[in-house]
Design an enzyme around this catalytic site. Structure first.
Site, PDB file in Angstrom:
ATOM      1  CG  HIS A  59      -0.360   0.182   2.526  1.00  0.00           C
ATOM      2  ND1 HIS A  59       0.338  -0.813   3.167  1.00  0.00           N
ATOM      3  CD2 HIS A  59      -0.350   1.239   3.367  1.00  0.00           C
ATOM      4  CE1 HIS A  59       0.750  -0.387   4.350  1.00  0.00           C
ATOM      5  NE2 HIS A  59       0.352   0.870   4.500  1.00  0.00           N
ATOM      6  CG  HIS A  61      -0.393   5.655   3.964  1.00  0.00           C
ATOM      7  ND1 HIS A  61      -1.732   5.380   4.084  1.00  0.00           N
ATOM      8  CD2 HIS A  61       0.251   4.697   4.667  1.00  0.00           C
ATOM      9  CE1 HIS A  61      -1.885   4.299   4.830  1.00  0.00           C
ATOM     10  NE2 HIS A  61      -0.703   3.861   5.191  1.00  0.00           N
ATOM     11  CE1 TYR A 135      12.227   1.904  -3.267  1.00  0.00           C
ATOM     12  CE2 TYR A 135      11.727   0.408  -1.468  1.00  0.00           C
ATOM     13  CZ  TYR A 135      12.396   0.681  -2.634  1.00  0.00           C
ATOM     14  OH  TYR A 135      13.239  -0.240  -3.184  1.00  0.00           O
TER      15      TYR A 135
END
Length: 164
Positions: A59, A61, A135
């Site tokens: 996922h 954000h 990342y």
């Protein structure tokens, strides 16, 4: 179910996108490169400011601020998701169909969600401190003086759990 999104011109939003069936594919190099390319391409035609981002294996954000006259984050996500899928040339789905968004109300809300984004790799056990996760825009914000390099972690623990 009829989900109603809050479209606000010039708005600041927190987003969560999840991979299809939570497959851990986002941090492999081809997908990271496809994401970078997709963001650059979409930003040329549909400007947005990425205030914070973290990409985890299943996922991501991020916080975006849209231009004053624009509220269309859905088109941007549709294009981004489609470009990553096309660039990766994968026939199976990469993304869950929807994404989650929250309109950020004020500077305190932005700050709290930025902290959440930067601490997320620690929360999920990938690293002991945000600076060890590659990342993330955390490194950019450290360089800008917005966060200390040792924020949110324990410097006495190893930098990367995977290397223990």
């Amino acid at each position: 179910m009829h989900y109603r999104r809050n479209y606000l011109s010039g708005g600041c939003y927190f987003f969560t996108l999840v991979t299809h069936q939570r497959k851990p594919i986002l941090t492999n190099e081809p997908t990271i490169n496809a994401l970078r390319h997709a963001f650059k391409t979409v930003q040329k035609r549909h400007p947005l400011r990425i205030d914070a981002i973290v990409i985890l294996p299943d996922h991501l954000h991020c916080i975006w601020t849209l231009p004053e006259e624009d509220h269309d984050f859905s088109t941007r996500w549709r294009l981004l998701k489609g470009m990553v899928t096309k660039n990766r040339q994968i026939d199976t789905p990469i993304w869950q169909k929807r994404f989650w968004e929250h309109t950020l109300r004020d500077e305190s809300d932005v700050h709290n969600h930025t902290d959440y984004i930067y601490f997320n790799p620690v929360k999920h056990g990938y690293v002991h401190q945000p600076a060890a996760w590659p990342y993330s825009s955390f490194h950019r914000d450290v360089a800008r003086g917005l966060y200390p390099a040792d924020w949110g972690g324990n410097p006495l623990l190893p930098d990367d759990i995977g290397n223990e």
